[in-house]
Design an enzyme around this catalytic site. Sequence first.
Site, short mmCIF file in Angstrom:
data_model
loop_
_atom_site.label_atom_id
_atom_site.label_comp_id
_atom_site.label_asym_id
_atom_site.label_seq_id
_atom_site.Cartn_x
_atom_site.Cartn_y
_atom_site.Cartn_z
N LYS A 42 63.13 29.28 6.65
CA LYS A 42 62.18 28.47 5.88
C LYS A 42 61.39 29.26 4.83
O LYS A 42 61.10 28.74 3.76
CB LYS A 42 61.19 27.80 6.83
CG LYS A 42 61.80 26.63 7.55
CD LYS A 42 60.72 25.72 8.11
CE LYS A 42 61.36 24.58 8.88
NZ LYS A 42 60.50 23.41 8.98
N ASN A 84 61.96 22.86 3.50
CA ASN A 84 62.79 22.44 4.62
C ASN A 84 63.98 21.57 4.22
O ASN A 84 64.78 21.22 5.08
CB ASN A 84 61.98 21.83 5.77
CG ASN A 84 61.42 20.48 5.45
OD1 ASN A 84 61.40 20.06 4.28
ND2 ASN A 84 60.95 19.77 6.46
N ASP A 126 57.72 17.99 5.63
CA ASP A 126 56.97 17.96 6.89
C ASP A 126 55.79 16.99 6.80
O ASP A 126 55.59 16.16 7.68
CB ASP A 126 56.44 19.36 7.24
CG ASP A 126 57.52 20.26 7.83
OD1 ASP A 126 58.52 19.73 8.34
OD2 ASP A 126 57.34 21.49 7.79
N GLY A 142 44.43 23.32 13.54
CA GLY A 142 45.52 24.18 13.09
C GLY A 142 45.50 24.35 11.59
O GLY A 142 45.04 23.47 10.85
N ALA A 143 45.99 25.51 11.12
CA ALA A 143 46.03 25.79 9.68
C ALA A 143 47.30 26.55 9.31
O ALA A 143 47.36 27.24 8.30
CB ALA A 143 44.78 26.59 9.28
N ALA A 187 52.86 23.91 9.07
CA ALA A 187 52.90 22.45 9.20
C ALA A 187 51.58 21.83 8.80
O ALA A 187 51.53 20.78 8.15
CB ALA A 187 53.26 22.06 10.63
N ASN A 206 40.24 25.60 13.03
CA ASN A 206 41.26 26.60 13.38
C ASN A 206 40.58 27.76 14.09
O ASN A 206 39.43 28.09 13.78
CB ASN A 206 41.97 27.09 12.11
CG ASN A 206 43.25 27.83 12.43
OD1 ASN A 206 44.13 27.29 13.08
ND2 ASN A 206 43.35 29.08 12.00
#
Lengths: 268, 268
Positions: free
Chosen positions: B75, B96, B112, B136-137, B140, B160
């Site tokens: 990726k 992707n 994504d 989250g960071a 995705a 995060n």
Amino acid sequence: MVGVRVDGTTRLMGIIGDPISQARTPQAINPIFAGKGADIVCVPLHVPADDLATVWAGLKAMPNLIGFGVTLPHKQIVPQLCDSLDPLAARIGAVNVVRREPDGRFRGYQFDGQGFVRGLIAQGVVLQGRDALMIGAGGAAVAIAFALQQAGIARLVVANRTFDKAEALARAVNEATGTSFATAGAPTPESGQLVVNATSLGLNDSDPLPLDVSMLQAGMTVAEVIAKPEITALLRAAEQRGAAIHSGIHMITGQVSLIADHMIAALG
Amino acid sequence: MVGVRVDGTTRLMGIIGDPISQARTPQAINPIFAGKGADIVCVPLHVPADDLATVWAGLKAMPNLIGFGVTLPHKQIVPQLCDSLDPLAARIGAVNVVRREPDGRFRGYQFDGQGFVRGLIAQGVVLQGRDALMIGAGGAAVAIAFALQQAGIARLVVANRTFDKAEALARAVNEATGTSFATAGAPTPESGQLVVNATSLGLNDSDPLPLDVSMLQAGMTVAEVIAKPEITALLRAAEQRGAAIHSGIHMITGQVSLIADHMIAALG
């Protein structure tokens, strides 16, 4: 046409050519793979002649690509790219299947002749001890001559417009097999013979017949390498004269079945 | 699983990765192609990291290969090999999907985030004007933040473990969109929010929960990027507390449907 299942574990077989849209291998071989429970899908790979070396390197680098069929214009060039050649492919100088061997190398094979013979056997045509006449001395003819020798044909007469080519073919087969199996001769069918058209005459409606059909009779079997049309003018004439006939379609069926077994055998 | 038909005219889509046996794209996208009457088959291509450039050249040389999905470990490297990048893929720095454009070039895309949003919309989750909290960071998360902004989410709080990364993500989205859409903050859900877990916490049974589930309540929607398990410990806890839940499986479904349309669109 049976559908195939593809998931992440599926192995790939290609068929390389340019053009490729006419290729019939995928729809012929995928049902065989499925029927044998083999998780393999055969897909068409459009490979222009100038790009063969680039594509070859790419295919070789993908471990789940188990090999590929070879069609025009690549049949003569592929032998030079293979890591090794099956002895039969080396003799004939043409490859129609490349397989990734267990050591990762690409080995070239030639199934035209064996496919032709498997098709005859599948249709119950008697070969053992029978005499044969083959018209033509091109690539397919060479492969078929070797396969007929192996299949138990007693004697083969090779007839070709260019007589020298017929003589060269006969000599090559005799030398490679240590026999006097083949001779160059006239396109004159004899009683009880298997008569093979290994020329491309019959592909087009306007083609002349490959031999004088007035000499065909009951007791002979007339076999074609041409699959399209399925019944050529030669086969129609042979049937009218009481000979048994054998379409070129059986060569394709026979060959695909052989190739499927051959690809599965390398999976271990 | 629906079977696919392959013949000489069939176009190929690949999915490249190493390993590749876990890839679920072929069995997810092939029925969509079939359902839309598109003569395309998606097949797994096992491509070791060191061989990516070689395979890339080979794939590019085959005109009936219309593109490929990209999974680990490719990726991050694929953007450098693409002839061009979709602006979103360029921003996120990851690709992707690679598609052969009508001019023959390979362009990189990133689905994504859009796949996540399409999954939410397909399940009837309200987005327009709603506030969201994302945990989250990582890769995705960046994609999802952009997609949520485009989908009409009013404000996004990014929480995060490493606060700097959350701040960088928020800044990047705000700069690219000319908004003050995103802010870095605490993982504290508020009334009515869409709460997104964009971390990998929940993939394994032993993982800690990504946030304090005692703060979840009716009126919130808790959404996952994790598709396996289909219902994570976070989703189970959220459901027990009366929140609506949204499995990561819908992100896959949403993405595959988008990618199918995207590949078909280039056939012209």
